[in-house]
Design a protein around this motif. Structure first.
Motif, PDB file in Angstrom:
ATOM      1  N   ALA A 118      -2.112  -5.231  12.824  1.00 21.60           N
ATOM      2  CA  ALA A 118      -2.785  -6.094  13.542  1.00 21.60           C
ATOM      3  C   ALA A 118      -2.230  -7.049  14.530  1.00 21.60           C
ATOM      4  N   GLU A 119      -1.264  -7.540  14.163  1.00 24.54           N
ATOM      5  CA  GLU A 119      -0.353  -8.618  14.816  1.00 24.54           C
ATOM      6  C   GLU A 119       0.315  -8.052  16.230  1.00 24.54           C
ATOM      7  N   TYR A 136      -5.890   4.798  -4.258  1.00 24.42           N
ATOM      8  CA  TYR A 136      -6.609   4.075  -3.709  1.00 24.42           C
ATOM      9  C   TYR A 136      -8.218   4.614  -3.546  1.00 24.42           C
ATOM     10  N   TYR A 166       0.680  -1.314   0.015  1.00 25.85           N
ATOM     11  CA  TYR A 166      -0.017  -0.132   0.002  1.00 25.85           C
ATOM     12  C   TYR A 166       0.865   1.235   0.109  1.00 25.85           C
ATOM     13  N   ILE A 197     -11.459  -4.895   7.717  1.00 26.34           N
ATOM     14  CA  ILE A 197     -12.355  -4.851   6.318  1.00 26.34           C
ATOM     15  C   ILE A 197     -11.308  -4.998   5.234  1.00 26.34           C
ATOM     16  N   SER A 198     -11.715  -6.122   4.601  1.00 23.40           N
ATOM     17  CA  SER A 198     -10.806  -6.312   3.344  1.00 23.40           C
ATOM     18  C   SER A 198      -9.193  -6.046   3.878  1.00 23.40           C
ATOM     19  N   THR A 199      -8.904  -6.685   4.627  1.00 29.04           N
ATOM     20  CA  THR A 199      -7.546  -6.435   5.207  1.00 29.04           C
ATOM     21  C   THR A 199      -6.989  -7.927   5.672  1.00 29.04           C
ATOM     22  N   GLY A 249      -6.420  -2.047  10.043  1.00 30.86           N
ATOM     23  CA  GLY A 249      -6.147  -2.251   8.546  1.00 30.86           C
ATOM     24  C   GLY A 249      -6.964  -1.217   7.866  1.00 30.86           C
ATOM     25  N   GLU A 302      -3.514   1.735  11.002  1.00 31.73           N
ATOM     26  CA  GLU A 302      -3.084   1.483   9.673  1.00 31.73           C
ATOM     27  C   GLU A 302      -1.498   1.625   9.587  1.00 31.73           C
TER      28      GLU A 302
HETATM   29  C1  LIG Z   1      -7.615  -3.299   0.650  1.00 29.50           C
HETATM   30  S1  LIG Z   1      -6.945  -2.279   1.925  1.00 29.50           S
HETATM   31  C2  LIG Z   1      -8.568  -2.055   3.082  1.00 29.50           C
HETATM   32  C3  LIG Z   1      -8.465  -0.663   3.860  1.00 29.50           C
HETATM   33  C4  LIG Z   1      -9.897  -0.372   4.475  1.00 29.50           C
HETATM   34  N1  LIG Z   1     -10.015  -1.443   5.561  1.00 29.50           N
HETATM   35  C5  LIG Z   1     -11.122  -0.433   3.557  1.00 29.50           C
HETATM   36  O1  LIG Z   1     -11.825  -1.264   3.575  1.00 29.50           O
HETATM   37  O2  LIG Z   1     -10.989   0.272   2.304  1.00 29.50           O
HETATM   38  C6  LIG Z   1      -5.882  -3.376   2.912  1.00 29.50           C
HETATM   39  C7  LIG Z   1      -5.161  -2.670   4.043  1.00 29.50           C
HETATM   40  O3  LIG Z   1      -4.608  -3.526   5.027  1.00 29.50           O
HETATM   41  C8  LIG Z   1      -3.271  -2.850   5.382  1.00 29.50           C
HETATM   42  N2  LIG Z   1      -2.494  -3.799   6.203  1.00 29.50           N
HETATM   43  C9  LIG Z   1      -1.563  -4.609   5.484  1.00 29.50           C
HETATM   44  N3  LIG Z   1      -0.817  -5.165   6.210  1.00 29.50           N
HETATM   45  C10 LIG Z   1      -1.577  -4.990   7.485  1.00 29.50           C
HETATM   46  C11 LIG Z   1      -1.089  -5.523   8.988  1.00 29.50           C
HETATM   47  N4  LIG Z   1      -0.274  -6.478   9.111  1.00 29.50           N
HETATM   48  N5  LIG Z   1      -2.072  -5.138   9.763  1.00 29.50           N
HETATM   49  C12 LIG Z   1      -3.067  -4.359   9.758  1.00 29.50           C
HETATM   50  N6  LIG Z   1      -3.231  -3.748   8.381  1.00 29.50           N
HETATM   51  C13 LIG Z   1      -2.530  -4.104   7.355  1.00 29.50           C
HETATM   52  C14 LIG Z   1      -2.853  -2.022   4.317  1.00 29.50           C
HETATM   53  O4  LIG Z   1      -2.045  -1.164   4.424  1.00 29.50           O
HETATM   54  C15 LIG Z   1      -4.131  -1.642   3.569  1.00 29.50           C
HETATM   55  O5  LIG Z   1      -4.455  -0.223   4.260  1.00 29.50           O
END
Ligand SMILES: C[S@@+](CC[C@H](N)C(=O)[O-])C[C@H]1O[C@@H](n2cnc3c(N)ncnc32)[C@H](O)[C@@H]1O
Length: 248
Positions: free
Chosen positions: A80-81, A14, A7, A96-98, A42, A59
């Motif tokens: 998240a971890e 985005y 990202y 969501i989607s993450t 995320g 984020e």
């Molecule tokens: C597809 S986007 C979704 C963003 C938002 N939740 C939405 O619905 O539009 C995925 C997001 O997950 C984040 N991400 C990636 N690895 C992650 C991690 N280990 N922990 C938390 N977020 C993470 C990315 O930086 C990105 O912003």
């Protein structure tokens, strides 16, 4: 497909195609129950953050944090971890989607469970070939998606790690949020660079696979082959393409 580094590379555009889909938002907000405080993990640009609750966002990508609109919920840089919150700090945690981007989805989901009384995640089953065979894009043009998912924990494993139930989420034909499956009845959309740049799958499969898939789809749209193979979709208002809510 993992990580925030994607990202920081692909996130800049985005918000051109990614935004809140109200019908999916309604499902997510209902699943949050009567939570007053919510952590959005995320969080990206903040789509799906409920406007009527007290939200904190997490984020890891600086590019995504910078795209959050003025007035959006406060956002911390973390993954998240390793959530930087004490046990049970929130009524609910949402993702969501993450989850499919996380290095360790089970650890991330357990962290959400640790910091909140309830968990809601919108995701899909990486181990299920069913939706990939049903969705013409993965079946006929981009089979490489299967390789991206090898070794990821199944949705059942993810759900049992936090004691969640699994609920199907159908994708409306005119889905406002341009995620990978969103354009299942609007195939021409995938020919648009802006649409593909808002979907990390296209960057993950690599330029060669992307160009081949787009070329092949364009040819089939022109020749009428796509329409002949997928005529049954025209009558559908919503499709079951493997998207799921995990809810504790
Ligand atoms: C597809 S986007 C979704 C963003 C938002 N939740 C939405 O619905 O539009 C995925 C997001 O997950 C984040 N991400 C990636 N690895 C992650 C991690 N280990 N922990 C938390 N977020 C993470 C990315 O930086 C990105 O912003």
């Amino acid at each position: 497909m993992c990580g925030a580094h994607w990202y920081d590379t692909i996130g800049a555009t985005y918000s051109v195609t990614r935004r809140t889909e109200p019908r999916i938002a309604a499902r997510i907000w209902a699943a949050l129950g009567d939570a007053r405080t919510v952590v959005n993990v995320g969080a990206g640009t903040g789509s799906y953050e409920p406007p009527d609750r007290d939200v904190a966002a997490v984020e890891p990508s600086a590019v995504m944090r910078a795209l959050r609109p003025v007035g959006a919920a406060p956002c911390v840089a973390a993954t998240a971890e390793r959530l930087p919150f004490a046990d049970q700090s929130f009524d609910s945690a949402m993702a969501i989607s993450t989850v499919h981007h996380w290095q360790d989805p089970i650890a991330g989901l357990r962290e959400m469970r640790r910091v909140a009384r309830r968990v809601v995640a919108f995701t899909f089953d990486p181990s299920d070939a069913g939706w990939r065979n049903r969705f013409w894009l993965t079946r006929d043009y981009l089979p490489e998606v299967a390789d991206l998912l090898v070794g990821r924990p199944s949705l059942t494993e993810q759900a049992s790690a936090i004691g969640a139930r699994i609920e199907p989420v159908l994708i409306p034909w005119d889905c406002a949020d341009g995620f990978f499956e969103a354009y299942w009845r609007r195939p021409e959309a995938y020919l648009d660079d802006h649409v593909r740049r808002g979907i990390s799958v296209w960057a993950s499969v690599g330029r060669e696979a992307e160009q081949r898939a787009v070329r092949s789809l364009r040819d089939d749209l022109v020749s009428g082959r796509w329409a002949a193979r997928n005529s049954h979709l025209v009558a559908l208002e919503a499709a079951e393409l493997g998207l799921r809510l995990l809810v504790t």
